[in-house]
Design a protein around this motif. Structure first.
Motif, PDB file in Angstrom:
ATOM      1  N   LYS A 153       0.931  -0.988  -0.229  1.00  0.00           N
ATOM      2  CA  LYS A 153       0.293  -0.256  -0.033  1.00  0.00           C
ATOM      3  C   LYS A 153       0.791   0.920  -0.031  1.00  0.00           C
ATOM      4  CE  LYS A 153      -3.530  -2.304   0.642  1.00  0.00           C
ATOM      5  NZ  LYS A 153      -5.422  -2.166  -0.035  1.00  0.00           N
ATOM      6  N   SER A 169       0.771   4.975   0.553  1.00  0.00           N
ATOM      7  CA  SER A 169       0.245   6.215   1.712  1.00  0.00           C
ATOM      8  C   SER A 169       0.010   7.023   1.705  1.00  0.00           C
ATOM      9  CB  SER A 169      -0.451   5.785   3.277  1.00  0.00           C
ATOM     10  OG  SER A 169      -0.823   6.535   4.352  1.00  0.00           O
ATOM     11  N   ILE A 206       0.281  11.156   3.215  1.00  0.00           N
ATOM     12  CA  ILE A 206      -0.607  12.181   4.542  1.00  0.00           C
ATOM     13  C   ILE A 206      -0.553  13.157   4.800  1.00  0.00           C
ATOM     14  CG2 ILE A 206      -0.582  11.548   7.025  1.00  0.00           C
ATOM     15  CD1 ILE A 206       1.441   9.038   6.727  1.00  0.00           C
ATOM     16  N   PHE A 252      -0.759  -1.936   7.389  1.00  0.00           N
ATOM     17  CA  PHE A 252      -1.842  -0.690   6.891  1.00  0.00           C
ATOM     18  C   PHE A 252      -3.025  -0.652   8.217  1.00  0.00           C
ATOM     19  CE2 PHE A 252      -6.261  -0.012   4.966  1.00  0.00           C
ATOM     20  CZ  PHE A 252      -6.121   1.460   4.523  1.00  0.00           C
ATOM     21  N   LYS A 264      -3.094   3.528   9.935  1.00  0.00           N
ATOM     22  CA  LYS A 264      -4.355   4.155  10.114  1.00  0.00           C
ATOM     23  C   LYS A 264      -4.425   4.820  11.725  1.00  0.00           C
ATOM     24  CE  LYS A 264      -7.366   2.068   8.927  1.00  0.00           C
ATOM     25  NZ  LYS A 264      -9.207   1.246   8.594  1.00  0.00           N
ATOM     26  N   VAL A 321      -6.118  11.449   4.991  1.00  0.00           N
ATOM     27  CA  VAL A 321      -4.748  10.459   4.483  1.00  0.00           C
ATOM     28  C   VAL A 321      -5.357   9.647   2.929  1.00  0.00           C
ATOM     29  CG1 VAL A 321      -4.155   7.693   5.443  1.00  0.00           C
ATOM     30  CG2 VAL A 321      -4.333   9.901   6.821  1.00  0.00           C
ATOM     31  N   VAL A 376      -5.056   6.244   0.234  1.00  0.00           N
ATOM     32  CA  VAL A 376      -4.149   4.961   0.470  1.00  0.00           C
ATOM     33  C   VAL A 376      -4.367   4.178  -0.949  1.00  0.00           C
ATOM     34  CG1 VAL A 376      -3.909   2.363   1.790  1.00  0.00           C
ATOM     35  CG2 VAL A 376      -4.840   4.755   3.042  1.00  0.00           C
TER      36      VAL A 376
END
Length: 287
Positions: free
Chosen positions: A205, A207, A209, A255, A259, A271, A273
């Motif tokens: 994944k 991400s 942010i 993941f 979070k 966020v 993803v």
């Protein structure tokens, strides 16, 4: 010093491995064709689909049809395209029909067309994925699509879809609509299996942010997840204020923890993803 990377292998070993992958992959495709697709009349695209139709209507030997189409297409590819057609592609072009010929008397592993399309699609996709990992090709309609692409300027994907679509439509006309639908299933399974072989099961994944607590979130990810973080400069489209963005790639299993960490440090963080199909580098794959 011990060598860590595959790229540092002796060139002869590297080439031998690639040729071996092309041969193994071509064999898997041929066997899947003979035990699943051909006996159930599933013409799921490609020259193998053409050979299935011609075997049913005219009684032509599939191996001869494959040679008859693949060899001229390979020569045309060399003449018209003039590149990317090395010895490995020639081996795939010749060896696949040979294995089809040698295994032509094998009994069908199932007489259910649905199972045949699914299992046959999986074996063809597995074989093609292995051939691609060996940097080779089995020729056929892939070469025809590249030639078509050069003269029509349509995208390569569109050319492949058009050619395979014509073959599947022909199967639906020659056999029946149901066989055409089975062929579509086989094509879909093949494409997904190729992706699985090329990319693998481990999905990562990525991400992004967006946070006003950049340093705190960064430190939490580095120390709690033991993952690297890359800072990206951005600005708010509404406010025009500078907004720091952190990019982090993690395993799928991490993941939920990511979070929770971000929410704990900055509940107002934004966020995003998304899936990362393949990640190379330290902490992930090195090849």
């Amino acid at each position: 010093m011990k060598r860590r990377y595959r790229e540092q292998r002796h060139p002869f070993i590297q080439k031998l491995t690639e040729y071996g992958l092309v041969i193994v992959g071509s064999s898997i495709i041929a066997i899947g064709f003979n035990v699943f697709l051909l006996p159930n009349r599933v013409a799921s695209g490609g020259v193998s689909g053409i050979s299935t139709i011609l075997d049913s209507t005219l009684g032509w030997e599939p191996a001869y049809v494959l040679w008859g189409f693949n060899i001229p297409l390979f020569i045309a590819g060399l003449i018209i395209l003039g590149r990317h057609f090395g010895a490995k592609s020639l081996i795939g072009t010749l060896f696949l029909p040979l294995v089809v010929f040698l295994t032509k008397d094998w009994e069908a592993w199932t007489n259910d067309a649905l199972l045949g399309s699914i299992c046959g699609g999986m074996m063809v996709g597995l074989g093609l994925g292995i051939v691609f990992r060996g940097k080779g090709s089995t020729g056929g309609t892939d070469l025809a699509a590249q030639i078509f692409h050069k003269y029509t300027h349509l995208s390569l994907g569109t050319c492949v879809a058009v050619i395979d679509g014509i073959i599947v439509l022909s199967a639906a006309i020659v056999f029946d609509i149901e066989k055409g639908l089975y062929a579509l299933i086989g094509l879909y399974v093949t494409s997904k299996t190729i992706d699985l072989v090329q990319i693998g099961l481990n999905r990562s994944k990525m991400s992004l942010i967006i946070t006003n607590k950049e340093m705190e979130v960064r430190d939490a990810i580095i120390h709690e997840l033991d993952r690297g973080v890359t800072g990206i400069s951005g600005y708010g489209g509404y406010t025009d204020d500078t907004r720091p963005i952190l990019m982090c790639v993690i395993d799928q299993s991490e993941f939920t923890k990511l979070k929770q960490l971000v929410k704990l440090v900055d509940p107002k963080a934004f966020v995003i993803v998304m899936d990362a199909s393949e990640v190379l580098g330290e902490g992930f794959k090195l090849d």
